[in-house]
Scaffold this motif. Structure first.
Motif, PDB file in Angstrom:
ATOM      1  N   ARG A 113      95.689 -14.602  35.731  1.00  0.00           N
ATOM      2  CA  ARG A 113      95.193 -15.963  35.918  1.00  0.00           C
ATOM      3  C   ARG A 113      94.811 -16.642  34.602  1.00  0.00           C
ATOM      4  O   ARG A 113      94.278 -17.744  34.614  1.00  0.00           O
ATOM      5  CB  ARG A 113      93.957 -15.931  36.831  1.00  0.00           C
ATOM      6  N   LEU A 138      92.407 -15.763  32.567  1.00  0.00           N
ATOM      7  CA  LEU A 138      90.955 -15.853  32.521  1.00  0.00           C
ATOM      8  C   LEU A 138      90.320 -14.839  31.571  1.00  0.00           C
ATOM      9  O   LEU A 138      89.107 -14.654  31.597  1.00  0.00           O
ATOM     10  CB  LEU A 138      90.378 -15.657  33.938  1.00  0.00           C
ATOM     11  N   CYS A 162      87.567 -15.377  27.463  1.00  0.00           N
ATOM     12  CA  CYS A 162      86.173 -15.150  27.057  1.00  0.00           C
ATOM     13  C   CYS A 162      86.004 -13.771  26.442  1.00  0.00           C
ATOM     14  O   CYS A 162      85.291 -13.603  25.440  1.00  0.00           O
ATOM     15  CB  CYS A 162      85.249 -15.333  28.254  1.00  0.00           C
ATOM     16  N   SER A 180      88.646 -15.617  45.780  1.00  0.00           N
ATOM     17  CA  SER A 180      88.227 -16.976  45.443  1.00  0.00           C
ATOM     18  C   SER A 180      86.896 -16.970  44.696  1.00  0.00           C
ATOM     19  O   SER A 180      86.725 -17.680  43.692  1.00  0.00           O
ATOM     20  CB  SER A 180      88.110 -17.808  46.725  1.00  0.00           C
ATOM     21  N   LEU A 226      87.401 -15.663  41.126  1.00  0.00           N
ATOM     22  CA  LEU A 226      88.030 -16.656  40.261  1.00  0.00           C
ATOM     23  C   LEU A 226      87.028 -17.735  39.853  1.00  0.00           C
ATOM     24  O   LEU A 226      86.993 -18.155  38.689  1.00  0.00           O
ATOM     25  CB  LEU A 226      89.231 -17.284  40.968  1.00  0.00           C
ATOM     26  N   GLN A 227      86.189 -18.179  40.795  1.00  0.00           N
ATOM     27  CA  GLN A 227      85.152 -19.155  40.449  1.00  0.00           C
ATOM     28  C   GLN A 227      84.225 -18.603  39.372  1.00  0.00           C
ATOM     29  O   GLN A 227      83.890 -19.292  38.399  1.00  0.00           O
ATOM     30  CB  GLN A 227      84.326 -19.507  41.692  1.00  0.00           C
ATOM     31  N   MET A 270      84.751 -16.277  37.132  1.00  0.00           N
ATOM     32  CA  MET A 270      85.374 -16.139  35.817  1.00  0.00           C
ATOM     33  C   MET A 270      85.678 -17.495  35.176  1.00  0.00           C
ATOM     34  O   MET A 270      85.659 -17.621  33.951  1.00  0.00           O
ATOM     35  CB  MET A 270      86.647 -15.297  35.924  1.00  0.00           C
ATOM     36  N   VAL A 271      85.970 -18.499  35.987  1.00  0.00           N
ATOM     37  CA  VAL A 271      86.147 -19.856  35.431  1.00  0.00           C
ATOM     38  C   VAL A 271      84.855 -20.306  34.759  1.00  0.00           C
ATOM     39  O   VAL A 271      84.853 -20.838  33.635  1.00  0.00           O
ATOM     40  CB  VAL A 271      86.582 -20.843  36.527  1.00  0.00           C
ATOM     41  N   TRP A 272      83.721 -20.099  35.433  1.00  0.00           N
ATOM     42  CA  TRP A 272      82.445 -20.511  34.855  1.00  0.00           C
ATOM     43  C   TRP A 272      82.106 -19.717  33.602  1.00  0.00           C
ATOM     44  O   TRP A 272      81.641 -20.285  32.612  1.00  0.00           O
ATOM     45  CB  TRP A 272      81.327 -20.385  35.897  1.00  0.00           C
ATOM     46  N   ASN A 284      84.166 -18.400  31.463  1.00  0.00           N
ATOM     47  CA  ASN A 284      85.009 -18.920  30.386  1.00  0.00           C
ATOM     48  C   ASN A 284      84.504 -20.273  29.894  1.00  0.00           C
ATOM     49  O   ASN A 284      84.520 -20.546  28.688  1.00  0.00           O
ATOM     50  CB  ASN A 284      86.466 -19.021  30.857  1.00  0.00           C
ATOM     51  N   ARG A 285      84.064 -21.129  30.797  1.00  0.00           N
ATOM     52  CA  ARG A 285      83.518 -22.431  30.377  1.00  0.00           C
ATOM     53  C   ARG A 285      82.283 -22.250  29.498  1.00  0.00           C
ATOM     54  O   ARG A 285      82.125 -22.927  28.477  1.00  0.00           O
ATOM     55  CB  ARG A 285      83.173 -23.273  31.604  1.00  0.00           C
TER      56      ARG A 285
END
Length: 249
Positions: free
Chosen positions: A71, A73, A76, A122, A125-126, A128-130, A132-133
């Motif tokens: 993905r 991700l 980070c 889901s 993924l949420q 890991m998105v945060w 990385n942000r």
């Protein structure tokens, strides 16, 4: 233990909750406070040094690197490795959001109802998105008092990791860096918590396992990871991973 070796091949996120602990990651010692987050790439040598004054509590998320690569991700963790900096200070991210996602993910994994696997993916993924942000806006190791390191040992660690097939004896490293054998052995263990020969062996075995996963032959994996003696490689690999290299491959 073999469980510890299996975990070295995984990426991990450690959310520290309470207790007295110094966490060592690749030659850096982190004095953690409640809410601190450590991001540890796969194959990084790490260990907690636990104090006795209070129970040590933390949440650890073990991640197969392939789950991140699919993905996109893993950035980070790549940044942590590139900068040799692994602490995301508790004031630099949203603790409540992370804790909520971790708890929901834990519940989702144990949930046997319809769509549990999809829901868990889901949530992962949420999460890991945060992460990385947060890391994109992160200046590593903001709380300098939390970090203990040694520039010379950092330099030696970098050399070892880029030259695993070379001669990495204590004597050779001492010549390379103009250091006495006794000082090098003592300082390396003080900073990393690991003797030089053990650190080199761990890194070589991790590399060998990675090469085997990529389809290398057992002989080539042994040679490229720095084992001059094939029988020594077989013995060390079996002791670490519990199976022969051919079966592991």
């Amino acid at each position: 233990s073999k469980t510890q070796w299996a975990r070295l091949t995984k990426t991990s996120a450690v959310m520290f909750l309470s207790g007295g602990v110094t966490y060592r990651v690749e030659g850096r010692g982190y004095e953690l406070k409640g809410g601190d987050l450590l991001l540890i790439p796969a194959h990084a040598i790490h260990q907690p040094v636990i104090g006795t004054e209070a129970p040590y509590a933390r949440i650890i998320l073990w991640i197969q690197p392939e789950a991140l690569d699919r993905r996109g991700l893993g950035g980070c963790f790549d940044r942590c490795r590139a900068q040799n900096a692994y602490l995301l200070d508790r004031d630099r991210y949203d603790q409540d959001r992370l804790m909520g996602l971790l708890r929901a993910l834990e519940d989702g994994i144990s949930d046997g109802n319809f769509g549990a696997e999809v829901l868990s993916e889901s949530l992962f993924l949420q999460l890991m998105v945060w992460v990385n942000r947060w890391v994109l806006h992160w200046e590593p190791e903001q709380r300098e008092s939390a970090v203990r390191s040694d520039p010379k040992i950092d330099e030696i660690l970098e050399y070892i990791n880029h030259n695993l097939s070379a001669n990495l004896s204590v004597e050779e490293l001492g010549r390379q860096f103009y250091l006495s054998r006794s000082w090098l052995m003592h300082r390396f263990k003080t900073i990393t918590g690991c003797p030089i020969h053990q650190y080199v062996l761990q890194k070589r075995l991790i590399l060998a396992a990675q090469l085997l996963r990529q389809g290398e032959s057992v002989g080539d994996a042994a040679r490229r990871s720095g084992f001059a003696d094939y029988s020594t490689f077989l013995r060390c690999f079996r002791k670490a991973y519990g199976v022969a290299p051919r079966d592991f491959r």
